[in-house]
Write an enzyme that holds these catalytic residues in place. Structure first.
Site: not given
Lengths: 453, 255
Positions: B148, B161
């Site tokens: 990501s 995250y």
């Protein structure tokens, strides 16, 4: 023995590269040691790399090239005793001057004797002489245990026939004895006919091929509609001495392997063969053939191995390579040939080499490809849409009870070959007997799940 | 051309998705399925949801669902073995297991923060390790790792995250280098904000994309042998700039 180079190899179609440990083997002892060292990825033999797909590749495992290539010719009987690694090219150089010709030659002479048997190759004379398996006297092979066995129609005939067309998965062929056919000259007498559509082309072959030892048709893949399947059929016979012009009668068996000019490597990295080039080539090729011509004398290389004059011609298809799809459909299913051609033409690929031929009887090999029927071969460069074209072709092949040629296959699935090879289980039983630990493996074998069961 | 996929047309016969209910992962699987695809394996924690995902895949192939909890790092090698049992050679594997979570919740529950790192980083790294060894042994294979942009430069409001993806991304890039010349190739996918189940409820960031686009661009990048793919492509340049941004500006940047 060297420990082998880990390297990436492909088949002649230059698709599906995979990494293997490639080992050149000089002796039976070396071969035995290589087999003993194999892990669960196994071993496969490789000849001159002319199988189009992944038959002679073994990703993660070992790939063996036999270096011995000696050939003994019994000039009185025409029986040759050749090493598995000997090429048909070198075989021809030794036997033609003695008046013997190989009983079967594929479209290239750059294949090994072992590879030719493993694929049970056929030639333009299949309708009359069958495939190479028909002409074998016996085979000397090393099986998975390292034992060397001699097999023929009496001695372990099951293994003999499972090896013919067995794609190298029953053992490696060390030597083969092969019955040659006598020839008077090194020329071929050729009759050429041009036909403007498929029906005429097929009708000609149906009524004429029995009269000739050799018969094959080139089919134009660039035109559809009323011109679909137009093509050129050539029939051939080995010329007899009296057919030669008087000047050549003093050396009727003169033969030398022609020099080969390679397509340079960079051609494989540039833009592949264009469709416009392919169409122009096909048009020219068709036009240059006479409506009908008889008794033309041509040389063995130009008749049997026309593409061998251009070395590494597989580079012309560009970076993604190409596939050659060959199937056979029953004699009473000429519609299947039409349907496949229609499907190929619809995609408008840059396609130039399509070959049509009628097969005669098959042999006892459970995985031997030829069986009575029409066999159609098409070359198609790899594109994004190819997978869909092939799915449609495979559906047609399946519907008409046809099968694929494993030596050329690079795209079939375990499902699509099973309907065509109904004796697969019988072959697997032989294989399991001689290779219970699955020493012999290949990418083709894994992809098509040949060695299961 | 990458050397993978046991077929001349570059089609995979076998596909394994680790994180078998991942929306993006499933879209990538859909984009990879061709008429020659024979087997798909979905490895996921919730096998009921996995079965529903399996049923929703179109194609003439067998789909198996096997249980795998990314948090249970002790079973990582076993799950790769279990997948291989089903498919023989694994042509393509996609690592998609991840949880986003909420930074406020993590602040209140340090164990949950650590658990997120296990699910997003430790579990996938364990599977990648087992998988890459197996693929090296089989001599071919393609690995797709869902990373990501959150891991490229970690933002304070998404730091758990972001850190988990930074770890996975760094590992995957280094693994790709290690695999050079082995026959195995690895592509790292760095999507920006992807609309979908995982991000439901949060307002889209600039350059938002969707699972189908991520899948299409991923499959294209794999076919071209790219090691990294940004989705959308412009993020590569956006982050080239953002990484040079002095921290004093970066920490004030709102998404």
């Amino acid at each position: 023995m060297n420990e082998g180079n880990s390297q990436v190899i492909t088949g002649w179609g230059r698709t599906s590269p995979s990494r293997t440990r490639l080992i050149g083997v000089q002796s039976e002892d070396e071969l035995r040691r290589a087999l003993a060292r194999a892990d669960d990825r196994g071993v496969i033999g490789r000849g001159l790399g002319r199988s189009y797909g992944d038959a002679a590749q073994n990703s993660g495992g070992t790939t063996i090239v036999l270096s011995s290539s000696d050939i003994y010719v019994d000039v009185a009987t025409g029986v040759v005793d050749a090493a598995g690694g000997a090429s048909i090219d070198s075989l021809l150089q030794q036997t033609i001057p003695e008046g013997w010709f190989v009983p079967v030659t594929p479209g290239t002479r750059f294949v090994t004797v072992g590879g030719a048997i493993a694929a049970d190759v056929h030639g333009k004379n299949h309708h009359r002489d069958g495939s190479i398996g028909h002409h074998l006297v016996d085979l000397t092979m090393m099986v998975a245990s390292g034992e060397v066995v001699v097999v023929d129609r009496e001695r372990d005939s099951e293994l003999f026939w499972a090896t013919i067309g067995g794609m190298g998965l029953t053992g490696i062929i060390l030597r083969a004895r092969l019955r040659m056919i006598p020839i008077e000259t090194s020329s071929v007498s050729v009759r050429t006919e041009r036909h403007s559509h498929l029906e005429d082309l097929m009708a000609s072959m149906e009524s004429n091929d029995e009269s000739y030892r050799y018969a094959v048709a080139w089919v134009d893949g660039s035109v559809g509609g009323s011109r679909l399947g137009r093509g050129i059929v050539t029939y051939g016979e080995h010329a007899t001495i009296d057919m030669l012009p008087s000047l050549r009668r003093s050396a009727p068996l003169d033969y030398r392997s022609p020099r080969v000019v390679n397509v340079p490597e960079f051609m494989s990295r540039v833009r592949p063969l264009r469709r416009s080039t392919a169409v122009a080539f096909s048009e020219l090729w068709f036009r240059k053939a006479p409506k009908q011509r008889v008794d033309e004398l041509v040389s063995i290389p130009s008749y049997f191995h026309p593409l061998d004059g251009v070395g590494k011609w597989n580079r012309l298809y560009g970076p993604r390579g190409f596939i050659q799809h060959q199937c056979v459909v029953p004699l009473d299913a000429p519609h299947a040939v039409r349907a496949i051609l229609e499907r190929v033409v619809r995609d408008r690929p840059a396609n130039v080499v399509n070959v049509l031929k009628r097969f005669g009887s098959g042999n006892a090999g459970p995985l031997s490809f030829p069986r009575p029927g029409w066999t159609l071969t098409v070359d198609i460069p790899v594109t994004d849409d190819l997978v869909h074209t092939l799915r449609d072709i495979d559906t047609i092949v399946g519907e008409w009870g046809g099968r694929h040629y494993l030596a050329k296959d690079a795209t079939a699935t375990s499902r699509s070959i099973r309907s065509g090879y109904e004796r697969l289980a019988e072959w697997q039983a032989v294989r399991n007997r001689v290779d219970p630990h699955r020493v012999w493996q290949s990418d083709l074998g894994r992809r098509l799940d040949l060695c299961a069961g | 051309m990458g050397f993978t996929m046991q077929n001349a047309t570059g089609s995979a016969q076998t596909i394994a998705l680790f994180g078998g209910t991942s929306e993006i992962g499933l879209e990538i699987v859909r984009a990879l399925i061709t008429p020659t695809t024979e087997r798909v394996v979905l490895a996921c924690r919730n096998t009921t949801a996995g079965q529903a995902s399996a049923d929703a895949l179109d194609g003439d192939m067998t789909v198996d669902v096997i249980e795998w909890d990314a948090a249970d790092i002790s079973v990582s090698a076993d799950v790769v073995d279990a997948v291989a049992q089903n498919v023989h050679d694994i042509d393509i594997a996609i690592i998609a297991a991840a949880q986003l979570g909420d930074q406020q919740t993590y602040n209140a529950d340090p164990a949950a923060a650590a658990q997120a790192i296990i699910v997003n980083t430790a579990g996938p790294i364990a599977v990648l390790t087992a998988l890459s060894e197996r693929m090296k042994h089989q001599g071919h294979g393609t690995i797709i790792v869902l990373s990501s942009v959150a891991g490229v430069r970690v933002r304070s409001d998404n730091r758990v995250y972001g850190a988990s993806k930074a770890g996975l991304d760094g590992f995957a890039r280094a693994l790709a280098n290690d695999l050079e010349g082995t026959g195995v190739v690895l592509t790292v996918v760095r999507p920006g904000f992807v609309t979908g189940r995982m991000t439901a409820g949060s307002s889209p960031a600039p350059f938002a994309t969707d699972p189908k686009t991520v899948a299409r661009m991923t499959v294209d990048a794999v076919a071209r042998g790219r090691q990294v793919v940004w989705v959308p492509g412009v993020l590569r340049y956006v982050f080239a700039v953002l990484q040079l941004l002095p921290n004093v500006l970066w920490r004030r940047l709102k998404r």
